[in-house]
Motif scaffolding. Structure first.
Motif, mmCIF file in Angstrom:
data_model
loop_
_atom_site.group_PDB
_atom_site.id
_atom_site.type_symbol
_atom_site.label_atom_id
_atom_site.label_comp_id
_atom_site.label_asym_id
_atom_site.label_seq_id
_atom_site.Cartn_x
_atom_site.Cartn_y
_atom_site.Cartn_z
ATOM 1 N N LEU A 61 -26.156 -1.823 -3.293
ATOM 2 C CA LEU A 61 -25.104 -0.746 -2.999
ATOM 3 C C LEU A 61 -25.072 0.303 -4.113
ATOM 4 O O LEU A 61 -25.184 -0.271 -5.248
ATOM 5 C CB LEU A 61 -23.639 -1.360 -2.715
ATOM 6 N N GLU A 62 -25.109 1.572 -3.701
ATOM 7 C CA GLU A 62 -25.156 2.426 -4.577
ATOM 8 C C GLU A 62 -23.775 2.395 -5.604
ATOM 9 O O GLU A 62 -23.581 2.734 -6.612
ATOM 10 C CB GLU A 62 -25.403 3.835 -4.206
ATOM 11 N N ASP A 63 -22.575 2.369 -4.464
ATOM 12 C CA ASP A 63 -21.310 2.128 -5.132
ATOM 13 C C ASP A 63 -20.363 1.023 -4.602
ATOM 14 O O ASP A 63 -20.393 0.618 -3.255
ATOM 15 C CB ASP A 63 -20.562 3.495 -4.613
ATOM 16 N N ASP A 64 -19.734 0.387 -5.513
ATOM 17 C CA ASP A 64 -19.124 -0.812 -5.185
ATOM 18 C C ASP A 64 -17.659 -0.635 -5.001
ATOM 19 O O ASP A 64 -16.929 -1.583 -4.760
ATOM 20 C CB ASP A 64 -19.134 -1.999 -6.601
ATOM 21 N N GLU A 65 -17.277 0.640 -4.911
ATOM 22 C CA GLU A 65 -15.990 0.856 -4.591
ATOM 23 C C GLU A 65 -15.551 0.399 -3.206
ATOM 24 O O GLU A 65 -14.272 0.166 -2.968
ATOM 25 C CB GLU A 65 -15.770 2.428 -4.542
ATOM 26 N N VAL A 66 -16.278 0.181 -2.317
ATOM 27 C CA VAL A 66 -16.105 -0.310 -1.003
ATOM 28 C C VAL A 66 -15.419 -1.712 -1.036
ATOM 29 O O VAL A 66 -14.802 -2.040 -0.098
ATOM 30 C CB VAL A 66 -17.541 -0.403 -0.106
ATOM 31 N N LEU A 67 -16.013 -2.396 -1.969
ATOM 32 C CA LEU A 67 -15.502 -3.866 -2.086
ATOM 33 C C LEU A 67 -13.981 -3.808 -2.661
ATOM 34 O O LEU A 67 -13.179 -4.392 -1.922
ATOM 35 C CB LEU A 67 -15.917 -4.401 -3.486
ATOM 36 N N ARG A 68 -13.574 -2.928 -3.351
ATOM 37 C CA ARG A 68 -12.116 -2.838 -3.757
ATOM 38 C C ARG A 68 -11.165 -2.382 -2.488
ATOM 39 O O ARG A 68 -10.116 -2.990 -2.327
ATOM 40 C CB ARG A 68 -12.086 -1.753 -4.899
ATOM 41 N N LYS A 69 -11.853 -1.472 -1.803
ATOM 42 C CA LYS A 69 -11.035 -0.846 -0.729
ATOM 43 C C LYS A 69 -10.915 -1.663 0.461
ATOM 44 O O LYS A 69 -9.773 -2.023 1.061
ATOM 45 C CB LYS A 69 -11.465 0.504 -0.272
ATOM 46 N N LEU A 70 -12.154 -2.497 0.669
ATOM 47 C CA LEU A 70 -11.714 -3.632 1.688
ATOM 48 C C LEU A 70 -11.126 -4.673 1.381
ATOM 49 O O LEU A 70 -10.043 -5.234 2.229
ATOM 50 C CB LEU A 70 -13.258 -4.036 1.907
ATOM 51 N N SER A 71 -11.265 -5.346 0.191
ATOM 52 C CA SER A 71 -10.539 -6.357 -0.102
ATOM 53 C C SER A 71 -8.861 -6.073 -0.375
ATOM 54 O O SER A 71 -8.047 -6.943 -0.225
ATOM 55 C CB SER A 71 -11.107 -6.934 -1.670
ATOM 56 N N ARG A 72 -8.526 -4.913 -0.894
ATOM 57 C CA ARG A 72 -7.144 -4.373 -0.950
ATOM 58 C C ARG A 72 -6.455 -3.798 0.236
ATOM 59 O O ARG A 72 -5.441 -3.166 0.404
ATOM 60 C CB ARG A 72 -7.098 -3.548 -1.974
ATOM 61 N N ALA A 73 -7.220 -3.710 1.657
ATOM 62 C CA ALA A 73 -6.636 -3.016 2.661
ATOM 63 C C ALA A 73 -5.258 -3.633 3.011
ATOM 64 O O ALA A 73 -4.432 -2.517 3.541
ATOM 65 C CB ALA A 73 -7.895 -3.095 3.712
ATOM 66 N N GLY A 74 -5.305 -4.831 2.931
ATOM 67 C CA GLY A 74 -3.897 -5.178 3.607
ATOM 68 C C GLY A 74 -2.798 -5.344 2.424
ATOM 69 O O GLY A 74 -1.750 -4.520 2.937
ATOM 70 N N GLU A 75 -3.071 -5.180 1.371
ATOM 71 C CA GLU A 75 -2.071 -5.004 0.034
ATOM 72 C C GLU A 75 -1.759 -3.663 -0.047
ATOM 73 O O GLU A 75 -0.441 -3.058 -0.207
ATOM 74 C CB GLU A 75 -2.891 -5.405 -1.252
ATOM 75 N N ASN A 76 -2.502 -2.699 0.428
ATOM 76 C CA ASN A 76 -2.486 -1.099 0.397
ATOM 77 C C ASN A 76 -1.817 -0.831 1.740
ATOM 78 O O ASN A 76 -1.825 0.361 1.899
ATOM 79 C CB ASN A 76 -3.373 -0.394 0.062
ATOM 80 N N ARG A 77 -1.448 -1.803 2.601
ATOM 81 C CA ARG A 77 -1.186 -1.292 4.015
ATOM 82 C C ARG A 77 -2.106 -0.391 4.938
ATOM 83 O O ARG A 77 -1.621 0.412 5.856
ATOM 84 C CB ARG A 77 0.272 -0.686 3.930
ATOM 85 N N ARG A 78 -3.182 -0.419 4.773
ATOM 86 C CA ARG A 78 -4.159 0.268 5.473
ATOM 87 C C ARG A 78 -4.481 -0.485 6.812
ATOM 88 O O ARG A 78 -4.833 0.183 7.784
ATOM 89 C CB ARG A 78 -5.698 0.268 4.718
ATOM 90 N N VAL A 79 -4.576 -1.946 6.740
ATOM 91 C CA VAL A 79 -4.368 -2.644 7.873
ATOM 92 C C VAL A 79 -3.206 -3.359 7.664
ATOM 93 O O VAL A 79 -2.762 -3.957 6.643
ATOM 94 C CB VAL A 79 -5.539 -3.555 8.099
ATOM 95 N N THR A 80 -2.382 -3.591 9.111
ATOM 96 C CA THR A 80 -1.189 -4.346 8.929
ATOM 97 C C THR A 80 -0.966 -5.570 9.892
ATOM 98 O O THR A 80 -0.182 -6.427 9.835
ATOM 99 C CB THR A 80 0.031 -3.443 9.555
#
Length: 409
Positions: free
Chosen positions: A164-183
């Motif tokens: 991966l060129e950017d590991d930001e995808v890991l942070r956003k996927l793993s925190r999707a619930g905490e950040n209420r992106r998925v409910t």
């Protein structure tokens, strides 16, 4: 059916299959049933423990899996995830899996887009995920809607995650619930890499937010490889495998760091060579020929599309290795050999710094191995490089480039 004007079959093709009963069992893309997976009971159990909460609609434990190529990392991840999907269905829970090859999908946007396309049911969501035309944020917005609509739990498998060129995808996927992106759903991540130090390379934001367990897959030994191959022996017709074919294939693959994928490739190619030669039995000779073909094919995949300059640098290391097998060579020595080759090819030579960068790229691709060591206090560092493949194989592949072939080396 191909026929000529008289209704006879076209003699250009063959219509019998004397060697294989089901060649698909030997394809890398084939996902074998649980009864065909051997030598990984303990590791399968640990992956199952991480994913077990998904059966009841709860968030799985994120997992990093490390190991060399062909040690079963992707196979076990895919197999256990499929079994989780089946068990969850009995509990009325909808678990979906997205498998992403990060060697092909290297950017954040392409990963998110591919996950969305794999999980999406447009009839259910009313959402389209186009191949192009959206920004990364828009792809994320659609993915969150798809996950909440189509699943209770999503398992995302990121194979070759270190690409991966950017590991930001890991942070956003793993925190999707905490950040209420998925409910209405949860996400579990399995990252697969052959670089055990990959987590050390993550940026600090990801390290602090991506809690995970780690699991290392060791190479298979020769006995395990024999079991793996025997569990796929019904890919061949009865009686066509000689008594030595499977043990020899396993022994050759065990010498190459216990790579099951390579063992399966060799056995399949041995069958193909026997078919081409119209032999009735797959013998040791077919296996040895298949090993050479398998190595050449795999090496060709690694350097396919590389510019001639990069191939000239690799040829320089290959010629040095021919004279001193298994030696390591400093960048300066490779550069001098490369300058001669560049002159013979009538190419403008690259700078030594650029050659060093290309060698580093080849090290990252596991074409060569590079080691940097200090010369001593105040004397800087130096890098030495070693070819990972037999020189004969490398030259055979490099000679597929017409300009290299014209050298007659």
């Amino acid at each position: 059916m191909a026929t000529d004007d008289d209704g006879e079959r076209d003699p250009l093709f063959r219509y019998d299959e004397p060697i294989f009963a089901d060649e698909d069992l030997l394809r890398i893309s084939h996902l074998p049933g649980p009864n065909r997976i051997v030598g990984r009971d303990e590791h399968m159990q640990k992956v199952a423990e991480a994913l077990n909460p998904a059966i009841f609609g709860q968030e799985p434990t994120h997992l990093f899996i490390f190991g060399k190529t062909g040690t079963g990392k992707s196979l076990i991840s895919r197999s256990v995830s499929k079994r989780v999907e089946n068990e969850a269905e009995h509990e009325g829970v909808n678990v979906r899996t997205a498998f992403i090859d990060c060697g092909e999908q290297t950017t954040e946007a392409s990963v998110i887009k591919t996950i969305g396309r794999e999980l999406n049911d447009p009839n259910e969501t009313g959402i389209k995920v186009p191949q192009r035309g959206l920004g990364t944020g828009d792809y994320y917005d659609r993915l969150w809607q798809i996950i909440d609509t189509c699943s209770d739990v999503v398992i995302v498998i990121l194979d070759e995650i270190d690409m991966l060129e950017d590991d930001e995808v890991l942070r956003k996927l793993s925190r999707a619930g905490e950040n209420r992106r998925v409910t209405d759903s949860t996400i579990g991540i399995i990252g697969i890499s052959n670089k055990i130090d990959f987590p050390d390379e993550l940026n600090e934001r990801v390290k602090s937010s991506f809690a995970h367990d780690e699991l290392v897959f060791p190479p298979y030994d020769a006995h395990q490889l024999v079991d793996i191959l025997q569990n796929r022996a019904d890919a061949f017709r009865d009686g066509v495998l000689s008594d030595d074919a499977v043990p020899l294939t396993a022994a050759l693959a065990a010498q190459e760091h216990g790579d099951a994928r390579k063992a399966i490739d060799i056995l399949r190619n041995a069958g193909r060579i026997a078919t081409k030669q119209e032999d009735e039995v797959v013998t040791e000779e077919h296996v040895y020929a298949a090993k050479e073909k398998t190595e050449a094919d795999r090496f060709a995949e690694l350097i396919e599309g590389a510019p001639t300059q990069a191939k000239a640098i690799l040829l320089a290391l290959t010629l040095l290795t021919e004279n001193k097998p298994r030696d390591q060579f400093p960048t300066q020595q490779i550069y001098r050999q490369y300058q001669t080759i560049a002159s013979d090819l009538d190419m403008d030579p690259l700078s030594e710094r650029r050659v060093q960068e290309i060698l580093q790229e080849q090290d990252f691709l596991n074409v060569i191995n590079s080691e940097t060591k200090g010369r001593g206090r105040g004397r800087g560092v130096h890098t030495k490089h070693r070819l990972l493949e037999e020189p004969e194989i490398v030259k055979k592949v490099l000679n597929r480039d017409s300009r290299i072939a014209d050298l007659g080396i």
